[in-house]
Design a protein around this motif. Sequence first.
Motif, mmCIF file in Angstrom:
data_model
loop_
_atom_site.group_PDB
_atom_site.id
_atom_site.type_symbol
_atom_site.label_atom_id
_atom_site.label_comp_id
_atom_site.label_asym_id
_atom_site.label_seq_id
_atom_site.Cartn_x
_atom_site.Cartn_y
_atom_site.Cartn_z
ATOM 1 N N UNK A 1 1.831 -9.501 -1.833
ATOM 2 C CA UNK A 1 3.021 -10.128 -2.088
ATOM 3 C C UNK A 1 3.837 -9.441 -3.104
ATOM 4 N N UNK A 2 3.131 -8.462 -3.824
ATOM 5 C CA UNK A 2 3.896 -7.662 -4.860
ATOM 6 C C UNK A 2 4.531 -6.438 -4.097
ATOM 7 N N UNK A 3 3.886 -6.062 -3.098
ATOM 8 C CA UNK A 3 4.893 -5.078 -2.183
ATOM 9 C C UNK A 3 6.099 -5.563 -1.709
ATOM 10 N N UNK A 4 6.099 -6.973 -1.167
ATOM 11 C CA UNK A 4 7.297 -7.746 -0.616
ATOM 12 C C UNK A 4 8.320 -7.845 -1.843
ATOM 13 N N UNK A 5 7.812 -8.340 -3.171
ATOM 14 C CA UNK A 5 8.776 -8.332 -4.101
ATOM 15 C C UNK A 5 9.466 -7.066 -4.353
ATOM 16 N N UNK A 6 8.866 -5.852 -4.202
ATOM 17 C CA UNK A 6 9.480 -4.647 -4.645
ATOM 18 C C UNK A 6 10.191 -4.021 -3.319
ATOM 19 N N UNK A 7 9.754 -4.348 -2.024
ATOM 20 C CA UNK A 7 10.242 -3.539 -1.046
ATOM 21 C C UNK A 7 10.856 -4.385 -0.100
ATOM 22 N N UNK A 8 10.726 -5.769 -0.271
ATOM 23 C CA UNK A 8 11.250 -6.686 0.958
ATOM 24 C C UNK A 8 10.787 -6.820 2.083
ATOM 25 N N UNK A 9 11.522 -6.958 3.034
ATOM 26 C CA UNK A 9 11.167 -7.019 4.526
ATOM 27 C C UNK A 9 10.436 -5.636 4.962
ATOM 28 N N UNK A 10 10.817 -4.705 4.386
ATOM 29 C CA UNK A 10 10.113 -3.257 4.797
ATOM 30 C C UNK A 10 8.701 -3.241 4.668
ATOM 31 N N UNK A 11 8.289 -3.991 3.717
ATOM 32 C CA UNK A 11 6.674 -4.173 3.441
ATOM 33 C C UNK A 11 6.125 -4.704 4.773
ATOM 34 N N UNK A 12 6.834 -5.679 5.359
ATOM 35 C CA UNK A 12 6.151 -6.217 6.672
ATOM 36 C C UNK A 12 6.336 -5.277 8.027
ATOM 37 N N UNK A 13 7.385 -4.762 7.894
ATOM 38 C CA UNK A 13 7.508 -3.725 8.891
ATOM 39 C C UNK A 13 6.304 -2.410 8.747
ATOM 40 N N UNK A 14 6.092 -2.221 7.505
ATOM 41 C CA UNK A 14 5.125 -1.138 7.235
ATOM 42 C C UNK A 14 3.874 -1.489 7.600
ATOM 43 N N UNK A 15 3.570 -2.650 7.424
ATOM 44 C CA UNK A 15 2.041 -3.053 7.694
ATOM 45 C C UNK A 15 1.895 -2.863 9.294
ATOM 46 N N UNK A 16 2.892 -3.602 10.035
ATOM 47 C CA UNK A 16 2.751 -3.511 11.405
ATOM 48 C C UNK A 16 2.809 -2.049 11.895
ATOM 49 N N UNK A 17 3.330 -1.088 11.438
ATOM 50 C CA UNK A 17 3.346 0.201 11.843
ATOM 51 C C UNK A 17 1.977 1.059 11.657
ATOM 52 N N UNK A 18 1.157 0.562 10.640
ATOM 53 C CA UNK A 18 -0.121 0.875 10.330
ATOM 54 C C UNK A 18 -1.203 0.432 11.406
#
Length: 285
Positions: free
Chosen positions: A26-43
């Motif tokens: 959740x902290x990552x989403x607050x700072x990075x927005x939707x990119x945080x969701x895309x980043x976890x998918x990419x891993x």
Amino acid sequence: MGTDALARLQHAIAATRFGGGQRTFAAKVRTGGNRAFEQVLNTLSDEQLVQVEDQARDLLGSGVEALLLGQAHYPKLLASSRQAPAALFVKGPVELLQKRAIGMCGSRQASAEGLRAAYACADAAARRGYAVVSGYAKGVDLAAHTAALACGGATVIVLPEGINKFTIRRGEFSHLWDPDRALVVSQFAPDQKWFASGAMTRNAVISDLSQALVVVEAGETGGTLAAGQYALQQKQTVLTLQLFDAPPGNKLLMENGAKVVRSRQHLEAALDYLESDGSKQLTLM
């Protein structure tokens, strides 16, 4: 719409299963927005990605949607909390999360008097147009949901486990069940089993979805007391029931700023105060 809904579910599943913990993600989403969701998918590995895609399609087919922190349909009141989960899985009328709401919490082993009081409080709130928000344990939670549905009101069930674990409880509740007036919410991975810390974490969501929290019977320790303490820390209105002899947790909450409710009329006065946005004086103790 279907494509967007499927993508949100994939993001929510990836976040809750592979995001590294709710608070961290959740902290990552607050700072990075939707990119945080895309980043976890990419891993994810190819196998993990297939699992996520398959589960998302299954959930969508069963009527489950996902709400993501930072996006339009995520409940605003909850989004303002530092405890807001990055993703919510929901089944039912999502618009209930935009209604004014009263949270209810109390013991699984509530007294007969406590259950009657919980039912009366939920009934009063629902008849005034509030959604009733509570967990899904036996005792106070179930009494609150039952009362809301019985009077034609709306209720929000916040699970301490994954949304795939939800089943409609037998008895009066199942006879009253109305999918147009009941919303099921989970912040956990869809197949997550019940666990104690999850139940404690879930209590913050109940509180943060609500304009006020009603505490029926809180012990000296435990989740009900913790929920009331959390709400007080958030400067939220906490209404604790004073029955014949207030339980020890209720007394502790009163000592720390919770308002005392001794009757249905007392509760209705508190609801009047909330409806006036504080322009009336709340004279409860």
